[in-house]
Design a protein around this motif. Structure first.
Motif, short mmCIF file in Angstrom:
data_model
loop_
_atom_site.label_atom_id
_atom_site.label_comp_id
_atom_site.label_asym_id
_atom_site.label_seq_id
_atom_site.Cartn_x
_atom_site.Cartn_y
_atom_site.Cartn_z
N PRO A 153 0.81 -1.22 0.00
CA PRO A 153 0.00 0.00 0.00
C PRO A 153 0.85 1.26 0.00
O PRO A 153 1.96 1.30 0.54
CB PRO A 153 -0.80 -0.12 1.31
CG PRO A 153 -0.80 -1.57 1.64
CD PRO A 153 0.51 -2.10 1.14
N VAL A 154 0.33 2.31 -0.62
CA VAL A 154 0.97 3.62 -0.57
C VAL A 154 0.93 4.11 0.87
O VAL A 154 -0.10 4.05 1.53
CB VAL A 154 0.24 4.62 -1.49
CG1 VAL A 154 0.84 6.00 -1.37
CG2 VAL A 154 0.31 4.14 -2.94
N GLY A 155 2.06 4.61 1.36
CA GLY A 155 2.13 5.06 2.74
C GLY A 155 1.32 6.33 2.97
O GLY A 155 0.90 7.02 2.04
N ALA A 156 1.12 6.65 4.23
CA ALA A 156 0.38 7.85 4.59
C ALA A 156 1.21 9.10 4.31
O ALA A 156 2.45 9.04 4.23
CB ALA A 156 -0.02 7.80 6.05
N MET A 157 0.54 10.24 4.18
CA MET A 157 1.22 11.52 4.02
C MET A 157 1.80 12.01 5.34
O MET A 157 2.79 12.74 5.37
CB MET A 157 0.24 12.59 3.51
CG MET A 157 -0.06 12.54 2.04
SD MET A 157 -1.10 13.94 1.57
CE MET A 157 -0.09 15.32 2.10
N GLN A 158 1.20 11.64 6.44
CA GLN A 158 1.53 12.20 7.74
C GLN A 158 3.01 12.16 8.10
O GLN A 158 3.52 13.13 8.69
CB GLN A 158 0.68 11.48 8.81
CG GLN A 158 0.73 12.10 10.18
CD GLN A 158 1.80 11.45 11.08
OE1 GLN A 158 2.53 10.56 10.64
NE2 GLN A 158 1.89 11.91 12.30
#
Length: 503
Positions: A292-297
């Motif tokens: 999965p694409v990681g979070a922006m945070q």
């Protein structure tokens, strides 16, 4: 002082004080009749023993026995040896009229609307085991008001889980537990308004219900539409907003991830303006072709409010969500939570903490990812039977966006035909803030039906598409598997407003 009794089955409130000693039996009979007629005593409810009720009301046992006998003869009560006395069913056999204020809708036979996981696959055994462990070790404080920020063990477990699986950089003291994403949005809106915000941006198309939640509720926040194209939200259109709500890992509803350059651009915009990015990671765990694409945070811990919940992994009925916050905002969010929910649920939080810490949550998500990935492929195989349909988005999430051929049936016609066959899907047009920009399409969820019901749901969907006149491809059975790569969503014609400021 009234005496307590131990032999009676339930407590009864019967006021006989106005009756004289000679009329106590008649008063008792009348009070019981009235309680049965108005529903205070429901059919099947066991009554106290004659001795117990006599002690409670200060009557002789013979008076109560006589009253019970009279009501048995009249049909208000039933009495069987060894079973005691109970309330008989004397209700009107006609069903009551439906209330005009019922909010629960009837679930269609084949519910292919997006947003729900397979509730039949809820990890009941693991959840039950976690519940038993929690209750076996429970202290009395578990059943009290609790910490308004959320139980510490759940905040710590989530900080660990989100760091491992989504790359989120946070800690227990920066996590606030909510009652789900709906509650999280309410809190975000309250905090923004308390800090003087007047305008926020929301992806268009996007979550219409939550967008309306921000615009309403008397919070006086203006919501500007932020256009979406094949690279996700057009963040270059942001200007003077105080915050932007994004679904960067898997844009809802188009299904595309936010372009990496736009990720950097929106962070620069937020830092330059002192604005916030509200990251809704609603189905970030579900990517089927790669990691999965990681979070922006992680790249903007001071600018991003990260939102998550268990509604897409376990079920919305648990009412459990979370916010990973910049340190400076924790106090404001806890204060806002106290205003909307002074007493949070504690037992479910403790159970989820155990479920996550024992890695049962990881195992459930991995199993669901395999199951939903196979379901997505089966749905694409059905759609390939109809060459005029185009599926959009990356292999991720719990739904597929399908656009319709020009000159063919519209989404309202298809949905109406589906309703007649017990099939429910969602329309794309209703998710646009600006009706002039709305596009026609269908959002088809593949996670909601139970595993055994999914083939029938696909068959009903295919029958619906044929019924509205969509042409089918020759010699391509709907059940064949497919690994076709889906295409990008249709480009938007709107011109981006303004540009991202840089410092």
């Amino acid at each position: 002082m009234a005496k307590a009794w131990t032999g009676s089955r339930i407590d009864l409130h019967l006021d006989l004080t106005a009756a004289g000693p000679a009329k106590r039996r008649a008063a008792l009979e009348a009070a019981l009749r009235e309680a049965i007629r108005d529903g205070s005593l429901r059919p099947g409810v066991p009554l106290p023993s004659s001795r117990g009720l006599a002690e409670q009301l200060g009557l002789s046992r013979g008076t109560v026995t006589s009253a019970y006998g009279q009501l048995v003869d009249e049909g208000f009560l039933t009495s069987r040896p060894g079973s005691g006395t109970a309330v008989a069913d004397v209700r009107d056999p006609k069903p009551p009229a439906a209330s005009p204020h019922r909010f629960a809708a009837v679930r269609p036979e084949h519910d292919l609307r997006p947003g729900s996981p397979d509730l039949a696959a809820f990890p009941l055994r693991g959840w039950t085991a976690a519940t038993r462990r929690v209750l076996a070790a429970a202290r009395p404080e578990l059943f009290g008001a609790g910490d308004p920020q959320g139980r510490f063990e759940l905040r710590a477990a989530l900080a660990d889980y989100l760091g491992r699986t989504r790359g989120v950089q946070t800690s227990a003291d920066r996590v606030v537990i909510t009652s789900g994403y709906h509650h999280s949005v309410q809190l975000v809106a309250r905090v923004l308004r308390s800090q003087g915000a007047k305008t926020v941006a929301w992806e268009d198309p996007g979550h219409a219900v939550f967008r309306g939640l921000v615009a309403g509720a008397g919070l006086s926040l203006r919501v500007r539409p932020l256009p979406v194209d094949e690279g996700g939200a057009v963040v270059e259109a942001l200007t003077d907003e105080s915050a932007v709500f994004l679904t960067p890992a898997h844009q809802y509803p188009t299904g595309v991830p936010l372009d990496p350059a736009r990720r950097r651009a929106v962070v620069e915009w937020a830092r330059a303006r002192g604005a916030l990015v509200i990251e809704d990671d609603y189905d970030g765990e579900f990517r089927y072709d790669r990691r999965p694409v990681g979070a922006m945070q992680p790249v903007a811990t001071c600018e991003v409010v990260y939102c998550g919940s268990v509604s897409k992994t376990l079920g919305p009925g648990l009412c459990l969500g979370w916010l990973a916050l910049p340190s400076r905002l924790v106090e404001a969010f806890v204060r806002a939570k106290l205003e909307t929910e002074p007493f949070g649920e504690s037992v479910g939080q403790a159970v989820l903490a155990d479920f996550v810490s024992s890695h049962a949550y990881d195992r459930h998500v991995r199993a669901a990812r395999l199951r939903y990935g196979r379901r997505r492929e089966r749905l694409l195989a059905v759609l390939e039977e109809f060459p005029g349909l185009t599926a959009h988005g990356v292999p991720a999430g719990l739904h597929v966006l399908v656009t319709l051929p020009a000159g063919g049936p519209g989404e309202s016609e298809i949905r109406a035909a589906g309703e007649a066959r017990g099939v429910a899907v969602r329309g794309l047009a209703e998710l646009y803030q600006d009706p002039d920009e709305a596009r026609q399409g269908l959002l088809i969820g593949y996670a909601g039906p139970a595993e055994r019901a999914y083939p029938a749901a696909l068959e009903a969907l295919a029958g619906t598409l044929r019924a509205v006149g969509l042409q089918t491809a020759p010699n391509r059975p709907w059940s064949e598997s497919s690994s076709r790569t889906t295409t990008r969503p249709p480009a938007r014609s709107r011109t981006a407003r303004g540009s991202c400021r840089s410092r």
